[in-house]
Design a protein around this motif. Structure first.
Motif, mmCIF file in Angstrom:
data_model
loop_
_atom_site.group_PDB
_atom_site.id
_atom_site.type_symbol
_atom_site.label_atom_id
_atom_site.label_comp_id
_atom_site.label_asym_id
_atom_site.label_seq_id
_atom_site.Cartn_x
_atom_site.Cartn_y
_atom_site.Cartn_z
ATOM 1 N N CYS A 3 0.850 -1.190 0.000
ATOM 2 C CA CYS A 3 0.000 0.000 0.000
ATOM 3 C C CYS A 3 0.885 1.240 0.000
ATOM 4 O O CYS A 3 1.742 1.410 0.864
ATOM 5 C CB CYS A 3 -0.913 0.009 1.237
ATOM 6 S SG CYS A 3 -1.943 1.489 1.330
ATOM 7 N N HIS A 4 0.654 2.137 -0.979
ATOM 8 C CA HIS A 4 1.499 3.332 -1.090
ATOM 9 C C HIS A 4 1.095 4.422 -0.097
ATOM 10 O O HIS A 4 1.745 5.448 -0.002
ATOM 11 C CB HIS A 4 1.430 3.870 -2.517
ATOM 12 C CG HIS A 4 0.066 4.371 -2.903
ATOM 13 N ND1 HIS A 4 -0.959 3.535 -3.259
ATOM 14 C CD2 HIS A 4 -0.438 5.626 -2.967
ATOM 15 C CE1 HIS A 4 -2.036 4.252 -3.542
ATOM 16 N NE2 HIS A 4 -1.758 5.517 -3.366
ATOM 17 N N GLN A 5 0.013 4.196 0.617
ATOM 18 C CA GLN A 5 -0.447 5.224 1.568
ATOM 19 C C GLN A 5 -0.098 4.895 3.017
ATOM 20 O O GLN A 5 -0.486 5.630 3.928
ATOM 21 C CB GLN A 5 -1.967 5.364 1.491
ATOM 22 C CG GLN A 5 -2.498 5.850 0.149
ATOM 23 C CD GLN A 5 -4.013 5.993 0.195
ATOM 24 O OE1 GLN A 5 -4.532 6.896 0.859
ATOM 25 N NE2 GLN A 5 -4.730 5.119 -0.479
ATOM 26 N N THR A 6 0.628 3.805 3.207
ATOM 27 C CA THR A 6 0.826 3.312 4.584
ATOM 28 C C THR A 6 1.452 4.364 5.497
ATOM 29 O O THR A 6 1.016 4.541 6.644
ATOM 30 C CB THR A 6 1.695 2.041 4.564
ATOM 31 O OG1 THR A 6 1.008 1.026 3.823
ATOM 32 C CG2 THR A 6 1.949 1.535 5.973
ATOM 33 N N ALA A 11 0.740 7.482 10.218
ATOM 34 C CA ALA A 11 0.966 8.749 10.908
ATOM 35 C C ALA A 11 -0.362 9.357 11.355
ATOM 36 O O ALA A 11 -0.486 9.850 12.480
ATOM 37 C CB ALA A 11 1.727 9.710 10.005
ATOM 38 N N ASP A 12 -1.360 9.307 10.492
ATOM 39 C CA ASP A 12 -2.664 9.877 10.850
ATOM 40 C C ASP A 12 -3.376 9.010 11.883
ATOM 41 O O ASP A 12 -4.063 9.516 12.773
ATOM 42 C CB ASP A 12 -3.534 10.017 9.590
ATOM 43 C CG ASP A 12 -3.056 11.145 8.689
ATOM 44 O OD1 ASP A 12 -3.411 11.141 7.491
ATOM 45 O OD2 ASP A 12 -2.319 12.033 9.191
ATOM 46 N N THR B 168 6.601 11.148 7.771
ATOM 47 C CA THR B 168 7.542 10.068 7.445
ATOM 48 C C THR B 168 8.485 9.798 8.615
ATOM 49 O O THR B 168 8.764 8.642 8.954
ATOM 50 C CB THR B 168 8.338 10.431 6.178
ATOM 51 O OG1 THR B 168 7.418 10.670 5.107
ATOM 52 C CG2 THR B 168 9.285 9.310 5.785
ATOM 53 N N ARG B 169 8.979 10.881 9.217
ATOM 54 C CA ARG B 169 9.879 10.724 10.367
ATOM 55 C C ARG B 169 9.152 10.070 11.543
ATOM 56 O O ARG B 169 9.723 9.236 12.256
ATOM 57 C CB ARG B 169 10.426 12.094 10.790
ATOM 58 C CG ARG B 169 11.431 12.673 9.812
ATOM 59 C CD ARG B 169 11.991 14.002 10.336
ATOM 60 N NE ARG B 169 12.898 14.621 9.378
ATOM 61 C CZ ARG B 169 13.506 15.795 9.562
ATOM 62 N NH1 ARG B 169 13.293 16.467 10.680
ATOM 63 N NH2 ARG B 169 14.312 16.279 8.643
ATOM 64 N N PHE B 170 7.920 10.441 11.737
ATOM 65 C CA PHE B 170 7.134 9.875 12.834
ATOM 66 C C PHE B 170 6.934 8.377 12.622
ATOM 67 O O PHE B 170 7.118 7.574 13.545
ATOM 68 C CB PHE B 170 5.789 10.606 12.912
ATOM 69 C CG PHE B 170 4.871 10.102 13.989
ATOM 70 C CD1 PHE B 170 3.651 9.516 13.673
ATOM 71 C CD2 PHE B 170 5.225 10.209 15.330
ATOM 72 C CE1 PHE B 170 2.798 9.068 14.666
ATOM 73 C CE2 PHE B 170 4.370 9.753 16.332
ATOM 74 C CZ PHE B 170 3.159 9.181 15.998
#
Lengths: 225, 191
Positions: A3-6, A11-12, B168-170
């Motif tokens: 999955c390119h949204q991982t 993070a979200d 990305t860092r998180f």
């Protein structure tokens, strides 16, 4: 991980400041995406561990005077010259400095217009205005220069006369020789010109009449007084 | 409750009470941040005081175009970097106690015996050890996101990076932390 949204989803997902609407979107994605669901399961313990931190209370310390080296009484006392900018009544030093260049320009302009002059000598200094003194001095200077030019001219004339007296004869003879030489050269040039015309006559008969006319015209011009 | 900008304005105009209120509002967050960084109460207190000294000296520079907490933790991060540098320059201060108990310094002298000021909460000590194994960049992103509850946009503005870079860092920091936990077999209560 396919999955390119991982990265964004994870993070979200662990973002505790996420809006309700965004959280719903993320949860819907996780519910349908096996890769993201696996990553959430893997990383959830990490966040849970961090959130298990138990805040400790702050020990007693001097919040006002504890700023070191006796500079207590708050940041205003420490930075008494760095307060938030406020409008101040009356002119400030910065405002006055802004007008100095303009004032200097005005003073210089007045000095030029009034032809101000500062005379400094061993006896002291003197400030004078106006053009009368300058004009007189200029007139005196012109007179002096004219006198000097006249004197120089007279001297040159005397030198020339003396030179002519000494070398006059030889100079006159040289001039006569020069004039003779020029006349001889002119005669030679005329002869060459006539010879050239004659050659043209012998070569091309079609132009004979016009060339003869031209030669006649030239002789006519030469014979004129 | 008075807003941060109002407290700052009053503090700059000479109000000691405003300054103290501002400090009290954030000292807990800064102190615990310092604890997680140093693992030692004495050092954490020193670091916290350094942070507020920096805030004290440069308060007039805070323009109000960002959140005060972002500006505060930018100072805290810089002070933490200075502390780490000092640690590397003077490692003697942080040596473990000698094996021979006769050579141990007087336990009443906390400055000479940093062990007495160490974290006594085991969970906190474990978390501090895990965070200590991360890179400074990973540690900072977790601190700001998890403990200081900043948004990715605020973190991005504070660190002059994009929000995507912050995410990305998180993500990378969480993965690294998970890996460390598996290495230490220090799993969360759910596992």
């Amino acid at each position: 991980m396919s999955c390119h949204q991982t990265t964004d989803i994870i993070a979200d997902y662990f973002d505790q400041q996420l809006s309700p609407q965004a959280r719903q979107t993320v949860q819907q994605h996780v519910a349908h995406c096996e890769d993201c669901r696996a990553e959430v399961a893997l990383l959830a313990p990490a966040q849970k561990t961090l959130l298990a931190w138990q805040n400790e209370s702050v020990p007693d310390w001097d919040r006002v005077k504890g700023q070191g080296q006796g500079h207590g009484n708050g940041p205003a006392a420490h930075n008494h010259r760095k307060r938030l900018h406020k409008r101040r009544a009356g002119p400030s030093w910065v405002d006055v400095r802004r007008w100095i260049p303009l004032a200097a320009s005005l003073v210089l302009s007045v000095a030029v217009l009034t032809q101000t002059r500062l005379d400094v000598s061993g006896e002291g200094w003197r400030l004078s205005f106006g053009s009368s003194t300058a004009e007189r001095q200029l007139a005196q200077l012109d007179l002096y220069l004219a006198e000097q030019a006249s004197v120089q001219q007279q001297q040159n004339q005397r030198v020339l006369e003396t030179a002519l007296q000494q070398f006059g004869n030889s100079t006159a003879d040289s001039l006569y020789q020069l004039v003779d030489w020029y006349e001889q050269q002119r005669e030679l040039d005329m002869q060459r010109l006539e010879a050239g015309f004659q050659q043209m006559l012998e070569r091309d008969y079609q132009t004979v009449n016009s060339v003869q006319q031209l030669a006649s015209f030239v002789r006519y011009q030469n014979d004129l007084p | 409750m008075e807003q941060d900008n109002e407290l700052i304005e009053r503090a700059l105009n000479g109000s000691l009470q405003a300054w103290e209120d501002l400090v009290r509002r954030y000292e807990g967050r800064v102190y615990n941040y310092s604890l997680r960084l140093t693992g030692n109460r004495d050092d954490a207190l020193d670091l916290m005081q350094d942070v507020f000294m920096g805030v004290y000296r440069h308060l007039e520079r805070f323009r109000g175009d960002s959140q005060f907490v972002s500006w505060l933790f930018r100072i805290a991060h810089n002070k933490a970097v200075d502390l780490v540098r000092r640690r590397h320059a003077s490692p003697v201060k942080y040596q473990m106690l000698p094996d021979d108990p006769d050579e141990w310094p007087d336990v009443s002298d906390t400055a000479a015996n940093p062990q007495s000021a160490a974290l006594t909460n085991e969970k906190n000590a474990m978390i501090q050890r895990l965070l200590d194994a991360l890179t400074p960049e990973q540690r900072l992103i977790l601190e700001l996101k998890v403990f200081q509850s900043m948004t990715f946009e605020e973190i991005a503005m504070m660190q002059d990076i994009s929000a995507n870079t912050a995410k990305t860092r998180f993500y990378s920091a969480l993965k690294k932390l998970r890996a460390l936990m598996e290495e230490d077999h220090e799993l969360s209560p759910d596992h």
